[in-house]
Design a protein around this motif. Structure first.
Motif, PDB file in Angstrom:
ATOM      1  N   TRP A   1       0.826  -1.214   0.000  1.00  0.00           N
ATOM      2  CA  TRP A   1       0.000   0.000   0.000  1.00  0.00           C
ATOM      3  C   TRP A   1       0.858   1.262   0.000  1.00  0.00           C
ATOM      4  O   TRP A   1       0.567   2.226  -0.702  1.00  0.00           O
ATOM      5  CB  TRP A   1      -0.927  -0.006   1.213  1.00  0.00           C
ATOM      6  N   LEU A   2       1.917   1.262   0.792  1.00  0.00           N
ATOM      7  CA  LEU A   2       2.747   2.460   0.877  1.00  0.00           C
ATOM      8  C   LEU A   2       3.645   2.615  -0.337  1.00  0.00           C
ATOM      9  O   LEU A   2       4.043   3.732  -0.679  1.00  0.00           O
ATOM     10  CB  LEU A   2       3.571   2.438   2.161  1.00  0.00           C
ATOM     11  N   GLY A   3       3.996   1.506  -0.999  1.00  0.00           N
ATOM     12  CA  GLY A   3       4.707   1.624  -2.261  1.00  0.00           C
ATOM     13  C   GLY A   3       3.859   2.369  -3.276  1.00  0.00           C
ATOM     14  O   GLY A   3       4.336   3.291  -3.957  1.00  0.00           O
ATOM     15  N   MET A   4       2.585   2.003  -3.374  1.00  0.00           N
ATOM     16  CA  MET A   4       1.669   2.712  -4.272  1.00  0.00           C
ATOM     17  C   MET A   4       1.354   4.112  -3.738  1.00  0.00           C
ATOM     18  O   MET A   4       1.252   5.074  -4.504  1.00  0.00           O
ATOM     19  CB  MET A   4       0.386   1.907  -4.447  1.00  0.00           C
ATOM     20  N   GLY A   5       1.203   4.214  -2.409  1.00  0.00           N
ATOM     21  CA  GLY A   5       0.913   5.521  -1.822  1.00  0.00           C
ATOM     22  C   GLY A   5       2.038   6.513  -2.021  1.00  0.00           C
ATOM     23  O   GLY A   5       1.795   7.709  -2.215  1.00  0.00           O
ATOM     24  N   GLY A   6       3.278   6.022  -1.984  1.00  0.00           N
ATOM     25  CA  GLY A   6       4.418   6.906  -2.204  1.00  0.00           C
ATOM     26  C   GLY A   6       4.397   7.524  -3.587  1.00  0.00           C
ATOM     27  O   GLY A   6       4.637   8.731  -3.749  1.00  0.00           O
ATOM     28  N   TRP A   7       4.082   6.700  -4.599  1.00  0.00           N
ATOM     29  CA  TRP A   7       4.032   7.286  -5.947  1.00  0.00           C
ATOM     30  C   TRP A   7       2.807   8.182  -6.109  1.00  0.00           C
ATOM     31  O   TRP A   7       2.858   9.187  -6.823  1.00  0.00           O
ATOM     32  CB  TRP A   7       4.038   6.209  -7.028  1.00  0.00           C
ATOM     33  N   SER A   8       1.716   7.841  -5.445  1.00  0.00           N
ATOM     34  CA  SER A   8       0.551   8.728  -5.473  1.00  0.00           C
ATOM     35  C   SER A   8       0.908  10.094  -4.892  1.00  0.00           C
ATOM     36  O   SER A   8       0.475  11.132  -5.411  1.00  0.00           O
ATOM     37  CB  SER A   8      -0.606   8.105  -4.684  1.00  0.00           C
ATOM     38  N   ALA A   9       1.707  10.096  -3.821  1.00  0.00           N
ATOM     39  CA  ALA A   9       2.161  11.363  -3.240  1.00  0.00           C
ATOM     40  C   ALA A   9       3.038  12.129  -4.225  1.00  0.00           C
ATOM     41  O   ALA A   9       2.932  13.365  -4.346  1.00  0.00           O
ATOM     42  CB  ALA A   9       2.927  11.093  -1.943  1.00  0.00           C
ATOM     43  N   ILE A  10       3.911  11.422  -4.937  1.00  0.00           N
ATOM     44  CA  ILE A  10       4.748  12.063  -5.956  1.00  0.00           C
ATOM     45  C   ILE A  10       3.876  12.689  -7.037  1.00  0.00           C
ATOM     46  O   ILE A  10       4.112  13.826  -7.465  1.00  0.00           O
ATOM     47  CB  ILE A  10       5.724  11.039  -6.570  1.00  0.00           C
ATOM     48  N   ALA A  11       2.863  11.946  -7.490  1.00  0.00           N
ATOM     49  CA  ALA A  11       1.990  12.456  -8.545  1.00  0.00           C
ATOM     50  C   ALA A  11       1.221  13.693  -8.089  1.00  0.00           C
ATOM     51  O   ALA A  11       1.093  14.672  -8.832  1.00  0.00           O
ATOM     52  CB  ALA A  11       1.023  11.357  -8.988  1.00  0.00           C
ATOM     53  N   ILE A  12       0.700  13.662  -6.866  1.00  0.00           N
ATOM     54  CA  ILE A  12      -0.046  14.817  -6.348  1.00  0.00           C
ATOM     55  C   ILE A  12       0.876  16.022  -6.208  1.00  0.00           C
ATOM     56  O   ILE A  12       0.529  17.149  -6.608  1.00  0.00           O
ATOM     57  CB  ILE A  12      -0.699  14.469  -5.002  1.00  0.00           C
TER      58      ILE A  12
END
Length: 244
Positions: free
Chosen positions: A61-72
């Motif tokens: 989840w945090l692997g995906m969440g980390g890139w979501s944070a980068i995208a935002i």
């Protein structure tokens, strides 16, 4: 949002939040993992190997969440020119890559007794590996641009384009025939027994707090490096003027 654009104001808040996030994250993560290792019964089908769930799933989840944070952060940088957005994206990249790598390693360990193999090229595993390579590319690109003093817009565009992989990871077990099990937790419901679910949720919260603390610490370090470099440049310019 622009109220936090002032680095001094941000640093004041970050100093106050970093240690509590790190400490609470470590305590909750360690407690949840210990709970899962010692108190949760073996699974009916997977036996004791199910205990890796309490590290593997939060890491995914945090692997995906980390890139979501980068995208935002990249979107905020491109649209609103927020001065801390690029720093936030850079700060999230390394912990995001770390959790992605942890997800892949623990998944392989889990897959060996469950599937009889360390690795299969199915949709979920392959798209997660692609995410790790995207992290490596983003880290190299953003670090190179920062080192050369170039605008970070190229890295921001890369961050947005790479976000296409996130829904692919999320839906891969639905779209393709896969050895990986279907989603166990969806919006508003869960197929996981509460005896496993509660320590899993606490572990996820703990890892998330730890992730947030690391990101804030990295943002503070990047800002300190930027400010130190700016001071050195000013001193070099002053020295050149004096020499003239």
């Amino acid at each position: 949002m622009h109220g936090f654009a002032n680095p001094a104001r941000f640093l004041k808040i970050a100093r106050w939040l970093t240690v509590p996030l790190l400490v609470s994250g470590l305590v909750l993560s360690f407690g949840a993992v210990l709970w899962g290792l010692t108190q949760v019964p073996p699974d009916r089908l997977m036996g004791d190997t199910v205990r890796i769930l309490f590290v593997h799933v939060p890491a995914a989840w945090l692997g995906m969440g980390g890139w979501s944070a980068i995208a935002i952060a990249s979107l905020v940088e491109l649209v609103w020119r927020h001065p801390l957005a690029a720093i936030a994206a850079r700060a999230a990249a390394v912990p995001g890559a770390t959790f992605t790598a942890l997800c892949l390693v623990t998944g392989s360990i889990w897959g060996r007794p469950t599937w009889g193999t360390w690795w299969v090229w199915d949709g979920r595993l392959t798209s997660m590996l692609v995410l790790l390579f995207l992290y490596f590319g983003y880290i190299a690109l953003s670090s190179s641009l920062a080192r050369e003093g170039q605008p970070s817009r190229i890295a921001a565009i890369f961050g947005l384009v790479g976000a296409i992989n996130i829904p692919i990871i999320n839906r891969s077990v639905v779209w393709w025939n896969s050895l990986h099990q279907p989603p166990s937790i969806t919006m508003g419901e869960s197929s996981i027994d509460p005896v496993f679910l509660w320590p899993l949720l606490i572990a996820t919260l703990g890892f998330s707090l730890l992730f947030g603390g690391v990101v804030l610490a990295r943002m503070r370090a990047i800002l300190a490096d930027t400010q130190a470099e700016a001071r050195l440049r000013r001193k070099a310019m002053q020295a050149e003027e004096v020499a003239r």
